[in-house]
Motif scaffolding. Structure first.
Motif, PDB file in Angstrom:
ATOM      1  N   TYR A   1       0.806  -1.031   0.014  1.00 28.75           N
ATOM      2  CA  TYR A   1       0.024   0.010  -0.135  1.00 28.75           C
ATOM      3  C   TYR A   1       1.032   1.387   0.107  1.00 28.75           C
ATOM      4  CZ  TYR A   1      -4.420  -2.458   1.272  1.00 28.75           C
ATOM      5  OH  TYR A   1      -5.584  -3.119   1.422  1.00 28.75           O
TER       6      TYR A   1
ATOM      7  N   GLN B   1       0.686   5.555   1.227  1.00 28.76           N
ATOM      8  CA  GLN B   1       0.050   6.717   1.639  1.00 28.76           C
ATOM      9  C   GLN B   1       0.705   7.827   1.333  1.00 28.76           C
ATOM     10  OE1 GLN B   1       0.236   6.802   6.114  1.00 28.76           O
ATOM     11  NE2 GLN B   1      -1.866   7.407   6.130  1.00 28.76           N
TER      12      GLN B   1
ATOM     13  N   TYR C   1       4.232   1.125   2.190  1.00 29.37           N
ATOM     14  CA  TYR C   1       4.219  -0.078   3.079  1.00 29.37           C
ATOM     15  C   TYR C   1       3.911  -1.626   2.500  1.00 29.37           C
ATOM     16  CZ  TYR C   1       2.878   3.840   6.586  1.00 29.37           C
ATOM     17  OH  TYR C   1       3.098   5.078   7.183  1.00 29.37           O
TER      18      TYR C   1
ATOM     19  N   PHE D   1      -4.210  -6.142   9.333  1.00 30.77           N
ATOM     20  CA  PHE D   1      -2.971  -5.628   8.663  1.00 30.77           C
ATOM     21  C   PHE D   1      -2.125  -5.131   9.925  1.00 30.77           C
ATOM     22  CE2 PHE D   1      -4.180  -6.932   4.797  1.00 30.77           C
ATOM     23  CZ  PHE D   1      -4.387  -6.271   3.635  1.00 30.77           C
ATOM     24  N   TYR D   2      -0.978  -5.323  10.139  1.00 33.25           N
ATOM     25  CA  TYR D   2       0.011  -4.628  11.043  1.00 33.25           C
ATOM     26  C   TYR D   2       1.291  -3.937   9.997  1.00 33.25           C
ATOM     27  CZ  TYR D   2      -2.458  -7.353  14.358  1.00 33.25           C
ATOM     28  OH  TYR D   2      -3.269  -7.943  15.386  1.00 33.25           O
ATOM     29  N   PHE D   3       1.158  -2.565  10.077  1.00 34.63           N
ATOM     30  CA  PHE D   3       1.874  -1.763   9.201  1.00 34.63           C
ATOM     31  C   PHE D   3       3.332  -1.880  10.071  1.00 34.63           C
ATOM     32  CE2 PHE D   3      -0.805   0.339   5.996  1.00 34.63           C
ATOM     33  CZ  PHE D   3      -1.971  -0.360   6.332  1.00 34.63           C
ATOM     34  N   GLY D   4       4.015  -1.971   9.168  1.00 36.19           N
ATOM     35  CA  GLY D   4       5.574  -1.368   9.662  1.00 36.19           C
ATOM     36  C   GLY D   4       6.127   0.069   9.258  1.00 36.19           C
ATOM     37  N   THR D   5       7.091   0.364   9.310  1.00 36.74           N
ATOM     38  CA  THR D   5       7.457   1.645   9.285  1.00 36.74           C
ATOM     39  C   THR D   5       7.380   2.171   7.842  1.00 36.74           C
ATOM     40  OG1 THR D   5       9.972   1.062   9.314  1.00 36.74           O
ATOM     41  CG2 THR D   5       8.911   1.431  11.409  1.00 36.74           C
TER      42      THR D   5
END
Lengths: 109, 118
Positions: A36, A38, A87, A97-101
């Protein structure tokens, strides 16, 4: 917890291909890789996803290594509007969904 | 692709008041919606998973009595921040997953709601 590792930032010249790497060495056999992006102060936008095979759509290509421990998102001809945070997400069971940095991509004119 | 909307897009409130944020799937039905929070220059943090007709599942460390979630229909989920304080100021984002889709389908994200608590 995030299960992916990405470089914090990258630059790319306008018109050139942007290659964004992601490490997901603990991925399980049935977990998909999603990408994804942003743009500032907006909701994330879906780009592409894959399981094992390389994938391509109108936005990008996704290259997944044979051992599935890493992948690369390729924007073939980056434009200024591609400047965003990208991401890489490994989808866990339950669909969360666990987003990283993420990687902050800056496309330079 | 499918569209998810959020209302309001921005809200400013006084400390101690409650604020409700709506998340709607406009052209599809969603059995599951997700709520995220994002602080400036930080990544999205999953707060809770909202299932239509049942109680939400909260992530560890998220206070369920402070962040009330209701998913009353297949197209609407609401997040209420109760007794808001300045530290609750953040960007709140929802996402939705379409009914009946396979295990590989993506989530559709809303545009986010900027909450500022004075």
């Amino acid at each position: 917890d995030a299960k992916t590792t990405q470089p914090p930032s990258m630059d790319c010249a306008e018109g050139r291909a942007a290659n964004l790497p992601c490490n997901h060495s603990t991925i399980s056999g049935n977990e998909y890789v999603y990408w994804y992006r942003q743009i500032h102060s907006q909701g994330p936008q879906y780009i592409i996803h894959g399981l094992k095979n390389n994938e391509t759509n109108e936005m990008a290509s996704l290259i997944i290594t044979e051992d599935r421990k890493s992948s690369t998102l390729i924007l073939p001809h980056a434009t200024l509007r591609d400047t965003a945070v990208y991401y890489c997400i490994v989808r866990v069971t339950g669909n969360q969904f666990y987003f990283g940095t993420g990687t902050s991509l800056t496309v330079i004119p | 692709g499918a569209v998810v909307s959020q209302h309001p897009s921005r809200v400013i409130c006084k400390s101690g008041t409650s604020v409700k944020i709506e998340c709607r799937s406009l052209d599809f039905q969603a059995t599951t919606m997700f709520w995220y929070r994002q602080f400036p220059k930080k990544s999205l943090m999953l707060m809770a998973t909202s299932n239509e007709g049942s109680k939400a599942t909260y992530e560890q460390g998220v206070e369920k009595d402070k962040f009330l979630i209701n998913h009353a229909s297949l197209t609407l989920s609401t997040l209420t921040v109760t007794s808001a304080h300045p530290e609750d100021s953040s960007f709140y984002i929802c996402s939705a997953r379409e009914v009946g889709t396979g295990t590989y389908n993506e989530q559709f994200f809303g545009p986010g709601t900027r909450l500022t608590v004075l």
